[in-house]
Scaffold this active site. Sequence first.
Site, PDB file in Angstrom:
ATOM      1  N   GLY A  53     -14.730 -10.632 103.862  1.00 24.68           N
ATOM      2  CA  GLY A  53     -13.288 -10.586 103.986  1.00 24.68           C
ATOM      3  C   GLY A  53     -12.839  -9.834 105.215  1.00 24.68           C
ATOM      4  N   ARG A 111      -1.776  -2.101 106.076  1.00 27.39           N
ATOM      5  CA  ARG A 111      -2.874  -1.359 105.461  1.00 27.39           C
ATOM      6  C   ARG A 111      -3.730  -0.677 106.520  1.00 27.39           C
ATOM      7  NH1 ARG A 111      -5.434  -5.250 100.688  1.00 27.39           N
ATOM      8  NH2 ARG A 111      -3.560  -5.431  99.383  1.00 27.39           N
ATOM      9  N   ASP A 121     -20.409  -2.010 106.844  1.00 25.27           N
ATOM     10  CA  ASP A 121     -19.796  -0.943 107.649  1.00 25.27           C
ATOM     11  C   ASP A 121     -20.747   0.220 107.898  1.00 25.27           C
ATOM     12  OD1 ASP A 121     -17.489  -2.374 107.845  1.00 25.27           O
ATOM     13  OD2 ASP A 121     -16.247  -1.024 106.645  1.00 25.27           O
ATOM     14  N   ASN A 173      -9.521  -4.320 105.583  1.00 23.66           N
ATOM     15  CA  ASN A 173      -8.538  -3.837 104.604  1.00 23.66           C
ATOM     16  C   ASN A 173      -8.127  -4.901 103.588  1.00 23.66           C
ATOM     17  OD1 ASN A 173      -7.723  -0.953 105.588  1.00 23.66           O
ATOM     18  ND2 ASN A 173      -7.750  -2.217 107.424  1.00 23.66           N
ATOM     19  N   ASP A 228     -15.582  -5.794 116.208  1.00 23.72           N
ATOM     20  CA  ASP A 228     -15.540  -6.953 115.318  1.00 23.72           C
ATOM     21  C   ASP A 228     -16.513  -8.041 115.754  1.00 23.72           C
ATOM     22  OD1 ASP A 228     -12.870  -6.687 113.395  1.00 23.72           O
ATOM     23  OD2 ASP A 228     -12.734  -5.557 115.246  1.00 23.72           O
ATOM     24  N   THR A 259     -13.484  -2.139  97.612  1.00 18.61           N
ATOM     25  CA  THR A 259     -13.026  -1.759  96.276  1.00 18.61           C
ATOM     26  C   THR A 259     -13.566  -2.711  95.231  1.00 18.61           C
ATOM     27  OG1 THR A 259     -10.988  -0.804  97.163  1.00 18.61           O
ATOM     28  CG2 THR A 259     -10.987  -1.398  94.831  1.00 18.61           C
TER      29      THR A 259
END
Length: 216
Positions: free
Chosen positions: A21, A142, A47, A24, A69, A29
């Site tokens: 994805g 975000r 990450d 943020n 990125d 999560t």
Amino acid sequence: MSRNCVARASEIKKLIVGIGGMTNGGKSTLSQSLHQQIPNSCVIAQDSYFKVEDESEVPEDSHGFKQYDLLDALHMDTMMSDVDSWRRDPVQFLRQRSLKPSDEQLFVLIVEGFLIFNYRPLNLLFDKRYFMEIPYDVCKRRRSLRVYTPPDPPGYFDGHVWPMYLKNRIEMEDSTPGIGELFLDGQKPKEELLSGVRDDVFKEIERLRGKLQPTI
């Protein structure tokens, strides 16, 4: 190695789940929540493999923006080595991370990150794939609320982050047919997202459990 040990090793079933994805979007999560509800699971986060120890290794674009990125900004060889370690011996992998495996011979690896589906050697390993997405304005808001090291320079989101997301997404969709059917709305309640993915993963777990030989 005894015959019993060999037999037990051959009976182990493994499932690798990819949660990708945009920045943020909620992938971390969701991954951690999923890990907490699945026995014998662990998370590898992309990450964790940034080349932060030497920023000179991270390329810059024509505007002077560090191109975090890109796959070149990540130690993908190290990440793949960790994934391969789990594939060889998930029991030992969990123990090395202070996680206690249960007696069940079924293990789940959750791999999360923003470019996990763009790296072909890794993408080929996934049994299940999910991609978190949110609109531009939500993503920008975000991102502005988070603290990064190094911090985002002025104009970084519009000048680099968002254009690179669009570019990487096109490459991902080209290399992974059908990935569009697995997109998740990152604006939905966390509990709703977790429920849908958890139920889908557990269906696959139950299918694998049906293939396990009863232990003696």
